[in-house]
Scaffold this motif. Structure first.
Motif, PDB file in Angstrom:
ATOM      1  N   SER A  96     -34.520  50.053  28.406  1.00  9.25           N
ATOM      2  CA  SER A  96     -34.364  51.197  27.514  1.00  9.25           C
ATOM      3  C   SER A  96     -33.989  50.669  26.141  1.00  9.25           C
ATOM      4  CB  SER A  96     -33.298  52.159  28.042  1.00  9.25           C
ATOM      5  OG  SER A  96     -32.042  51.516  28.102  1.00  9.25           O
ATOM      6  N   PHE A  97     -34.134  51.511  25.148  1.00 10.13           N
ATOM      7  CA  PHE A  97     -33.711  51.128  23.808  1.00 10.13           C
ATOM      8  C   PHE A  97     -33.352  52.381  23.024  1.00 10.13           C
ATOM      9  CE2 PHE A  97     -38.283  51.656  23.432  1.00 10.13           C
ATOM     10  CZ  PHE A  97     -38.443  52.320  22.232  1.00 10.13           C
ATOM     11  N   ILE A  98     -32.638  52.164  21.945  1.00  9.33           N
ATOM     12  CA  ILE A  98     -32.184  53.263  21.093  1.00  9.33           C
ATOM     13  C   ILE A  98     -32.813  53.099  19.712  1.00  9.33           C
ATOM     14  CG2 ILE A  98     -30.184  54.327  19.966  1.00  9.33           C
ATOM     15  CD1 ILE A  98     -28.481  53.233  22.316  1.00  9.33           C
ATOM     16  N   THR A  99     -33.344  54.191  19.193  1.00  9.07           N
ATOM     17  CA  THR A  99     -33.759  54.208  17.793  1.00  9.07           C
ATOM     18  C   THR A  99     -32.806  55.133  17.045  1.00  9.07           C
ATOM     19  OG1 THR A  99     -35.304  56.038  18.133  1.00  9.07           O
ATOM     20  CG2 THR A  99     -36.188  53.792  18.328  1.00  9.07           C
ATOM     21  N   ALA A 100     -32.677  54.882  15.766  1.00  6.52           N
ATOM     22  CA  ALA A 100     -31.779  55.704  14.952  1.00  6.52           C
ATOM     23  C   ALA A 100     -32.498  56.168  13.689  1.00  6.52           C
ATOM     24  CB  ALA A 100     -30.531  54.922  14.593  1.00  6.52           C
ATOM     25  N   ASP A 101     -32.323  57.427  13.398  1.00 10.14           N
ATOM     26  CA  ASP A 101     -32.788  58.011  12.144  1.00 10.14           C
ATOM     27  C   ASP A 101     -31.568  58.630  11.477  1.00 10.14           C
ATOM     28  OD1 ASP A 101     -35.656  57.559  12.272  1.00 10.14           O
ATOM     29  OD2 ASP A 101     -35.637  58.968  13.946  1.00 10.14           O
ATOM     30  N   TYR A 102     -31.683  58.883  10.205  1.00 11.02           N
ATOM     31  CA  TYR A 102     -30.527  59.383   9.464  1.00 11.02           C
ATOM     32  C   TYR A 102     -30.886  60.646   8.706  1.00 11.02           C
ATOM     33  CZ  TYR A 102     -28.994  54.757  10.678  1.00 11.02           C
ATOM     34  OH  TYR A 102     -28.680  53.632  11.400  1.00 11.02           O
ATOM     35  N   GLU A 103     -29.956  61.591   8.738  1.00 10.13           N
ATOM     36  CA  GLU A 103     -30.104  62.834   7.996  1.00 10.13           C
ATOM     37  C   GLU A 103     -28.868  63.017   7.128  1.00 10.13           C
ATOM     38  OE1 GLU A 103     -30.391  65.905  10.928  1.00 10.13           O
ATOM     39  OE2 GLU A 103     -32.343  65.234  11.660  1.00 10.13           O
ATOM     40  N   TYR A 104     -29.042  63.733   6.049  1.00 11.82           N
ATOM     41  CA  TYR A 104     -27.913  64.045   5.175  1.00 11.82           C
ATOM     42  C   TYR A 104     -27.755  65.551   5.165  1.00 11.82           C
ATOM     43  CZ  TYR A 104     -24.814  63.930   1.137  1.00 11.82           C
ATOM     44  OH  TYR A 104     -23.747  64.057   0.307  1.00 11.82           O
ATOM     45  N   LYS A 105     -26.605  66.038   5.642  1.00  5.57           N
ATOM     46  CA  LYS A 105     -26.384  67.471   5.737  1.00  5.57           C
ATOM     47  C   LYS A 105     -24.916  67.768   5.438  1.00  5.57           C
ATOM     48  CE  LYS A 105     -27.007  71.298   8.938  1.00  5.57           C
ATOM     49  NZ  LYS A 105     -27.356  71.678  10.300  1.00  5.57           N
ATOM     50  N   ASP A 106     -24.683  68.755   4.608  1.00  8.28           N
ATOM     51  CA  ASP A 106     -23.316  69.166   4.253  1.00  8.28           C
ATOM     52  C   ASP A 106     -22.463  67.982   3.802  1.00  8.28           C
ATOM     53  OD1 ASP A 106     -23.934  71.805   4.930  1.00  8.28           O
ATOM     54  OD2 ASP A 106     -23.363  71.480   7.024  1.00  8.28           O
ATOM     55  N   GLU A 107     -23.041  67.165   2.933  1.00  5.12           N
ATOM     56  CA  GLU A 107     -22.361  65.999   2.363  1.00  5.12           C
ATOM     57  C   GLU A 107     -21.906  64.997   3.429  1.00  5.12           C
ATOM     58  OE1 GLU A 107     -19.453  66.829  -0.623  1.00  5.12           O
ATOM     59  OE2 GLU A 107     -20.560  68.567  -1.355  1.00  5.12           O
ATOM     60  N   GLN A 108     -22.639  64.936   4.527  1.00 10.48           N
ATOM     61  CA  GLN A 108     -22.307  64.006   5.594  1.00 10.48           C
ATOM     62  C   GLN A 108     -23.579  63.349   6.108  1.00 10.48           C
ATOM     63  OE1 GLN A 108     -20.396  65.749   9.070  1.00 10.48           O
ATOM     64  NE2 GLN A 108     -18.954  64.054   9.040  1.00 10.48           N
ATOM     65  N   ILE A 109     -23.484  62.072   6.420  1.00  8.63           N
ATOM     66  CA  ILE A 109     -24.614  61.355   6.997  1.00  8.63           C
ATOM     67  C   ILE A 109     -24.545  61.514   8.507  1.00  8.63           C
ATOM     68  CG2 ILE A 109     -25.698  59.109   7.334  1.00  8.63           C
ATOM     69  CD1 ILE A 109     -24.570  58.337   4.571  1.00  8.63           C
ATOM     70  N   ILE A 110     -25.647  61.976   9.074  1.00  8.26           N
ATOM     71  CA  ILE A 110     -25.743  62.187  10.513  1.00  8.26           C
ATOM     72  C   ILE A 110     -26.725  61.160  11.074  1.00  8.26           C
ATOM     73  CG2 ILE A 110     -26.416  63.804  12.321  1.00  8.26           C
ATOM     74  CD1 ILE A 110     -25.797  66.052  10.226  1.00  8.26           C
ATOM     75  N   THR A 111     -26.289  60.450  12.106  1.00  7.27           N
ATOM     76  CA  THR A 111     -27.157  59.498  12.785  1.00  7.27           C
ATOM     77  C   THR A 111     -27.785  60.209  13.975  1.00  7.27           C
ATOM     78  OG1 THR A 111     -25.676  57.695  12.158  1.00  7.27           O
ATOM     79  CG2 THR A 111     -27.292  57.228  13.876  1.00  7.27           C
ATOM     80  N   VAL A 112     -29.101  60.266  13.979  1.00  2.64           N
ATOM     81  CA  VAL A 112     -29.836  60.874  15.082  1.00  2.64           C
ATOM     82  C   VAL A 112     -30.322  59.733  15.972  1.00  2.64           C
ATOM     83  CG1 VAL A 112     -31.766  62.359  15.743  1.00  2.64           C
ATOM     84  CG2 VAL A 112     -30.566  62.749  13.566  1.00  2.64           C
ATOM     85  N   MET A 113     -29.744  59.660  17.168  1.00  6.96           N
ATOM     86  CA  MET A 113     -30.041  58.557  18.080  1.00  6.96           C
ATOM     87  C   MET A 113     -30.941  59.051  19.210  1.00  6.96           C
ATOM     88  SD  MET A 113     -26.216  56.968  18.202  1.00  6.96           S
ATOM     89  CE  MET A 113     -26.656  55.461  19.043  1.00  6.96           C
TER      90      MET A 113
END
Length: 134
Positions: A96-113
């Protein structure tokens, strides 16, 4: 005297150059996305790094999303649980493996794993990781 200063300046610049080059080479080390071993000669596919064994598995496998979660600096727990599930699956010889994407919402960086597993292992991985990913 001027020659000595010039030589020292050149030596100093050389030392800085090699120190920075060494620091860059340390930070450029890659880990296999599946086994997390340090790679001396990584194999890249789709911008992801793999060891030679796992490169073949990645390249020829049909991958399916097992779990997707969001983590922030305030709430890293979900990201930690996804990583624990990946580690547990690898110990049970389920790649298995994990990919990460990043979003910026409400002045916070969110990591989408996204935790990915081979389609053939999906049901088993889902059952085994259920308690960790809830």
């Amino acid at each position: 005297m001027i020659t000595a200063i010039s030589i020292l300046t050149i030596l100093g610049c050389c030392l800085l150059f090699f120190a920075n080059k060494r620091r860059l080479s340390i930070s450029e080390k890659q880990l296999c996305l599946i086994c997390e071993q340090e790679l001396t000669q990584p194999h890249f596919e789709d911008g992801l790094a793999f060891c030679s064994t796992h490169f073949q598995i990645y390249k020829h496998g049909n991958w399916k999303l097992l779990h997707k979660g969001h983590a922030t600096s305030d709430r890293p727990e979900h990201g930690v649980s996804i990583y624990k599930a990946k580690t547990m699956l690898y110990q049970l010889e389920i790649p298995s493996f994990i990919t990460a994407d990043y979003e910026y919402k409400d002045e916070q960086i969110i990591t989408v794993m996204s935790l990915m597993v081979l389609e053939e292992n999906f049901e088993r991985a889902q059952a085994l990781s259920k308690s960790i990913l809830n």
